[in-house]
Design a protein around this motif. Structure first.
Motif, PDB file in Angstrom:
ATOM      1  N   GLY A   1      12.918 -13.677  12.571  1.00  0.00           N
ATOM      2  CA  GLY A   1      13.482 -12.799  11.562  1.00  0.00           C
ATOM      3  C   GLY A   1      11.947 -12.346  10.744  1.00  0.00           C
ATOM      4  N   LEU A   2      10.868 -13.226  10.673  1.00  0.00           N
ATOM      5  CA  LEU A   2       9.528 -12.861  10.058  1.00  0.00           C
ATOM      6  C   LEU A   2       9.067 -11.704  10.534  1.00  0.00           C
ATOM      7  CD1 LEU A   2       8.057 -16.527   9.611  1.00  0.00           C
ATOM      8  CD2 LEU A   2       9.316 -15.083   7.960  1.00  0.00           C
ATOM      9  N   ASP A   3       8.315 -10.849   9.694  1.00  0.00           N
ATOM     10  CA  ASP A   3       7.598  -9.512  10.016  1.00  0.00           C
ATOM     11  C   ASP A   3       6.166  -9.980  10.072  1.00  0.00           C
ATOM     12  OD1 ASP A   3       9.838  -8.381  10.285  1.00  0.00           O
ATOM     13  OD2 ASP A   3       9.912  -7.673   8.216  1.00  0.00           O
ATOM     14  N   TYR A   4       5.409  -9.589  11.212  1.00  0.00           N
ATOM     15  CA  TYR A   4       3.978  -9.636  11.367  1.00  0.00           C
ATOM     16  C   TYR A   4       3.274  -8.189  10.938  1.00  0.00           C
ATOM     17  CZ  TYR A   4       5.499 -14.161  12.580  1.00  0.00           C
ATOM     18  OH  TYR A   4       6.270 -15.559  12.666  1.00  0.00           O
ATOM     19  N   ASP A   5       2.185  -8.135  10.395  1.00  0.00           N
ATOM     20  CA  ASP A   5       1.314  -7.009  10.407  1.00  0.00           C
ATOM     21  C   ASP A   5       0.631  -6.689  11.656  1.00  0.00           C
ATOM     22  OD1 ASP A   5       0.721  -4.844   9.055  1.00  0.00           O
ATOM     23  OD2 ASP A   5      -0.722  -5.901   7.544  1.00  0.00           O
ATOM     24  N   ARG A   6       0.844  -5.478  12.465  1.00  0.00           N
ATOM     25  CA  ARG A   6       0.108  -5.172  13.444  1.00  0.00           C
ATOM     26  C   ARG A   6      -1.164  -4.301  13.171  1.00  0.00           C
ATOM     27  NH1 ARG A   6       0.867  -9.020  14.556  1.00  0.00           N
ATOM     28  NH2 ARG A   6       2.009 -10.313  16.366  1.00  0.00           N
ATOM     29  N   PHE A   7      -0.894  -3.307  12.485  1.00  0.00           N
ATOM     30  CA  PHE A   7      -1.747  -2.157  12.278  1.00  0.00           C
ATOM     31  C   PHE A   7      -1.468  -1.502  11.174  1.00  0.00           C
ATOM     32  CE2 PHE A   7      -4.668   1.248  12.739  1.00  0.00           C
ATOM     33  CZ  PHE A   7      -5.532   0.847  13.734  1.00  0.00           C
ATOM     34  N   GLN A   8      -2.210  -1.231   9.970  1.00  0.00           N
ATOM     35  CA  GLN A   8      -2.072  -0.546   8.815  1.00  0.00           C
ATOM     36  C   GLN A   8      -2.585   0.996   8.886  1.00  0.00           C
ATOM     37  OE1 GLN A   8      -4.410  -2.984   6.267  1.00  0.00           O
ATOM     38  NE2 GLN A   8      -2.478  -4.456   6.168  1.00  0.00           N
TER      39      GLN A   8
ATOM     40  N   ALA B   1       0.741  -1.200   0.041  1.00  0.00           N
ATOM     41  CA  ALA B   1       0.038   0.052   0.177  1.00  0.00           C
ATOM     42  C   ALA B   1       1.099   1.235   0.041  1.00  0.00           C
ATOM     43  CB  ALA B   1      -1.120   0.124   1.183  1.00  0.00           C
ATOM     44  N   SER B   2       0.386   2.479  -0.166  1.00  0.00           N
ATOM     45  CA  SER B   2       1.076   3.752  -0.089  1.00  0.00           C
ATOM     46  C   SER B   2       0.957   4.437   1.089  1.00  0.00           C
ATOM     47  CB  SER B   2       0.336   4.445  -1.067  1.00  0.00           C
ATOM     48  OG  SER B   2      -0.952   4.876  -0.897  1.00  0.00           O
ATOM     49  N   TYR B   3       0.819   3.654   2.415  1.00  0.00           N
ATOM     50  CA  TYR B   3       0.922   4.087   3.781  1.00  0.00           C
ATOM     51  C   TYR B   3       2.003   3.453   4.599  1.00  0.00           C
ATOM     52  CZ  TYR B   3      -2.661   0.406   4.114  1.00  0.00           C
ATOM     53  OH  TYR B   3      -3.295  -0.735   3.950  1.00  0.00           O
ATOM     54  N   LYS B   4       2.087   3.839   5.818  1.00  0.00           N
ATOM     55  CA  LYS B   4       2.991   3.579   6.871  1.00  0.00           C
ATOM     56  C   LYS B   4       2.097   2.544   7.850  1.00  0.00           C
ATOM     57  CE  LYS B   4       6.615   6.220   5.932  1.00  0.00           C
ATOM     58  NZ  LYS B   4       7.906   5.563   5.458  1.00  0.00           N
ATOM     59  N   SER B   5       2.440   1.381   7.933  1.00  0.00           N
ATOM     60  CA  SER B   5       2.296   0.451   8.987  1.00  0.00           C
ATOM     61  C   SER B   5       3.238   0.010  10.204  1.00  0.00           C
ATOM     62  CB  SER B   5       1.842  -0.870   8.046  1.00  0.00           C
ATOM     63  OG  SER B   5       0.741  -0.857   7.268  1.00  0.00           O
ATOM     64  N   LEU B   6       2.592  -0.531  11.179  1.00  0.00           N
ATOM     65  CA  LEU B   6       3.246  -0.919  12.431  1.00  0.00           C
ATOM     66  C   LEU B   6       3.403  -2.508  12.236  1.00  0.00           C
ATOM     67  CD1 LEU B   6       4.358  -0.826  15.384  1.00  0.00           C
ATOM     68  CD2 LEU B   6       1.873  -1.195  16.191  1.00  0.00           C
ATOM     69  N   PHE B   7       4.627  -3.034  12.202  1.00  0.00           N
ATOM     70  CA  PHE B   7       5.091  -4.432  12.340  1.00  0.00           C
ATOM     71  C   PHE B   7       5.515  -4.801  13.373  1.00  0.00           C
ATOM     72  CE2 PHE B   7       5.442  -2.520   8.128  1.00  0.00           C
ATOM     73  CZ  PHE B   7       4.515  -3.492   7.234  1.00  0.00           C
ATOM     74  N   TYR B   8       5.522  -6.104  13.561  1.00  0.00           N
ATOM     75  CA  TYR B   8       6.126  -6.766  14.646  1.00  0.00           C
ATOM     76  C   TYR B   8       7.150  -8.009  14.136  1.00  0.00           C
ATOM     77  CZ  TYR B   8       6.476 -10.190  18.779  1.00  0.00           C
ATOM     78  OH  TYR B   8       6.879 -11.014  19.781  1.00  0.00           O
ATOM     79  N   ARG B   9       8.461  -7.593  14.486  1.00  0.00           N
ATOM     80  CA  ARG B   9       9.523  -8.519  13.964  1.00  0.00           C
ATOM     81  C   ARG B   9       9.946  -9.926  15.021  1.00  0.00           C
ATOM     82  NH1 ARG B   9      13.616  -5.323  11.517  1.00  0.00           N
ATOM     83  NH2 ARG B   9      12.297  -5.660   9.654  1.00  0.00           N
ATOM     84  N   GLY B  10       9.349 -10.986  14.568  1.00  0.00           N
ATOM     85  CA  GLY B  10       9.552 -12.241  15.373  1.00  0.00           C
ATOM     86  C   GLY B  10      11.123 -12.614  15.555  1.00  0.00           C
ATOM     87  N   GLU B  11      11.509 -13.508  16.526  1.00  0.00           N
ATOM     88  CA  GLU B  11      12.818 -13.811  16.673  1.00  0.00           C
ATOM     89  C   GLU B  11      13.239 -14.558  15.605  1.00  0.00           C
ATOM     90  OE1 GLU B  11      13.303 -15.777  20.416  1.00  0.00           O
ATOM     91  OE2 GLU B  11      12.474 -13.995  21.604  1.00  0.00           O
TER      92      GLU B  11
END
Length: 115
Positions: free
Chosen positions: A38-45, A26-36
């Motif tokens: 190394g995978l990134d998980y979406d938290r809030f768009q 998308a064309s906006y910023k999002s909050l992510f959670y980086r797991g141990e």
């Protein structure tokens, strides 16, 4: 003829595994959670402000505010029931300020603010 270019992203660290970056879909910023792992998980768009204080993540998106307790989060996608129930219902600015008072949080600084 082909051309090659690097897309440079600038992550904004919030706290521990949490960071804000451009959403890849998308064309906006999002909050992510980086797991141990190394995978990134979406938290809030579509965030405009994100901050951390006293064990909580605080988010502004549009004219609404949201929050969650970091200790209740797990490295999983939003489809996981624990994660999908993690983030609060939308709060008005007045409700958000009341929440901060209830939590005893003064002078909340947002580590990320959209410019």
């Amino acid at each position: 003829m082909t051309s090659c270019f690097d897309v440079v992203t600038w992550e904004t660290e919030i706290y521990g595994p949490y960071y804000v970056d451009s959403d890849p879909s998308a064309s906006y910023k999002s909050l992510f959670y980086r797991g141990e792992d190394g995978l990134d998980y979406d938290r809030f768009q579509n965030v405009s402000k994100v901050g951390y204080k006293s064990g909580y993540i605080f988010i502004k998106s549009g004219s609404k505010f949201y929050w969650f307790a970091v200790q209740n989060d797990i490295p999983a996608d939003l489809g996981n029931p624990i994660v999908s129930h993690l983030i609060s219902k939308p709060l008005s600015e007045t409700e958000f300020n009341q929440l901060l008072g209830t939590l005893g949080i003064k002078n909340l600084d947002f580590q990320f603010q959209e410019s």
